[in-house]
Design an enzyme around this catalytic site. Structure first.
Site, PDB file in Angstrom:
ATOM      1  N   HIS A   1       0.831  -1.188   0.000  1.00 41.25           N
ATOM      2  CA  HIS A   1       0.000   0.000   0.000  1.00 41.25           C
ATOM      3  C   HIS A   1       0.872   1.247   0.000  1.00 41.25           C
ATOM      4  O   HIS A   1       2.101   1.178   0.052  1.00 41.25           O
ATOM      5  CB  HIS A   1      -0.994   0.009   1.186  1.00 41.25           C
TER       6      HIS A   1
ATOM      7  N   CYS B   1       5.835   6.025   4.639  1.00 40.29           N
ATOM      8  CA  CYS B   1       4.592   5.361   4.195  1.00 40.29           C
ATOM      9  C   CYS B   1       4.013   6.036   2.956  1.00 40.29           C
ATOM     10  O   CYS B   1       3.095   5.494   2.331  1.00 40.29           O
ATOM     11  CB  CYS B   1       3.572   5.339   5.324  1.00 40.29           C
TER      12      CYS B   1
ATOM     13  N   HIS C   1       4.991   0.011  -0.448  1.00 45.58           N
ATOM     14  CA  HIS C   1       5.752  -0.836   0.466  1.00 45.58           C
ATOM     15  C   HIS C   1       4.780  -1.887   0.982  1.00 45.58           C
ATOM     16  O   HIS C   1       3.569  -1.739   0.851  1.00 45.58           O
ATOM     17  CB  HIS C   1       6.352  -0.022   1.622  1.00 45.58           C
TER      18      HIS C   1
ATOM     19  N   HIS D   1       3.356  -4.986   3.854  1.00 46.86           N
ATOM     20  CA  HIS D   1       3.207  -5.402   5.247  1.00 46.86           C
ATOM     21  C   HIS D   1       2.773  -6.864   5.289  1.00 46.86           C
ATOM     22  O   HIS D   1       2.043  -7.315   4.404  1.00 46.86           O
ATOM     23  CB  HIS D   1       2.130  -4.579   5.961  1.00 46.86           C
TER      24      HIS D   1
ATOM     25  N   ASP E   1      -4.914 -10.493  -0.297  1.00 47.39           N
ATOM     26  CA  ASP E   1      -3.604 -11.136  -0.194  1.00 47.39           C
ATOM     27  C   ASP E   1      -2.802 -10.981  -1.491  1.00 47.39           C
ATOM     28  O   ASP E   1      -3.323 -11.204  -2.587  1.00 47.39           O
ATOM     29  CB  ASP E   1      -3.786 -12.624   0.122  1.00 47.39           C
ATOM     30  N   HIS E   2      -1.538 -10.582  -1.344  1.00 48.33           N
ATOM     31  CA  HIS E   2      -0.651 -10.342  -2.494  1.00 48.33           C
ATOM     32  C   HIS E   2      -1.247  -9.328  -3.461  1.00 48.33           C
ATOM     33  O   HIS E   2      -1.046  -9.420  -4.671  1.00 48.33           O
ATOM     34  CB  HIS E   2      -0.273 -11.648  -3.195  1.00 48.33           C
TER      35      HIS E   2
ATOM     36  N   GLU F   1      -0.657  -4.174  11.645  1.00 45.94           N
ATOM     37  CA  GLU F   1       0.145  -3.822  10.465  1.00 45.94           C
ATOM     38  C   GLU F   1       1.589  -4.279  10.689  1.00 45.94           C
ATOM     39  O   GLU F   1       2.291  -4.659   9.762  1.00 45.94           O
ATOM     40  CB  GLU F   1       0.078  -2.317  10.243  1.00 45.94           C
TER      41      GLU F   1
HETATM   42 NI    NI Z   1       2.470   0.958   5.515  1.00 46.58          NI
END
Ligand code: NI
Length: 144
Positions: free
Chosen positions: A16, A35, A41, A43, A81-82, A126
């Protein structure tokens, strides 16, 4: 009858970027720091869904946790997911994907889709240290 809370934990990985398109690039960098990094990036998210209710006298279950797992998988994990949470997930369109906003969106994905019990909490980690949780509370503006 006693009220019991049961929790199903699951994981997903996603990318995200925190960026508010209504604000300047400078504001976004100053507010979100790393961020806001333009190339995304990732998580390793941990998601916990808690359901409350009276254990069924025949099964002893508030909700069949296998059934809850299936619903969380289908309605949240499979689409997220992914994925890139800013770009790829229909139900997150227009949502700034902070953990706070994600737990509200995930709540809305589950509410009304559980076969038993009452949705009590959606908690999203997160990182190991940072989590957000939502209990379905809404602030209602007073009409004057
Ligand atoms: Ni983040």
């Amino acid at each position: 009858m006693p009220i019991v809370h049961v929790t199903r934990r699951t994981h997903f990985n996603a990318a995200h970027r925190l960026h508010n398109p209504d604000k300047s690039d400078e504001w976004n960098r100053a507010t979100f720091g790393k961020c806001n990094s333009p190339n995304w990036h990732g998580h390793n998210y941990r998601l916990e869904v808690t359901v409350r209710g009276e254990p069924d006298p025949d099964t002893g279950y508030v909700i069949d946790l296998g059934e809850l797992a299936r619903i969380v998988e289908e309605r949240i994990v499979t689409p997220c997911d992914h994925s890139n949470l800013n770009l790829d997930v229909d139900f997150l369109e227009g949502v700034l994907p902070s953990s706070e906003n994600l737990v509200v969106a995930f709540w809305n994905r589950l509410q009304g889709h559980l076969p038993a019990g009452e949705l009590h909490c959606v908690k999203l980690y997160e990182t190991d240290r940072n989590a957000a949780e939502y209990f379905g509370d809404q602030v209602h503006e007073t009409v004057r």
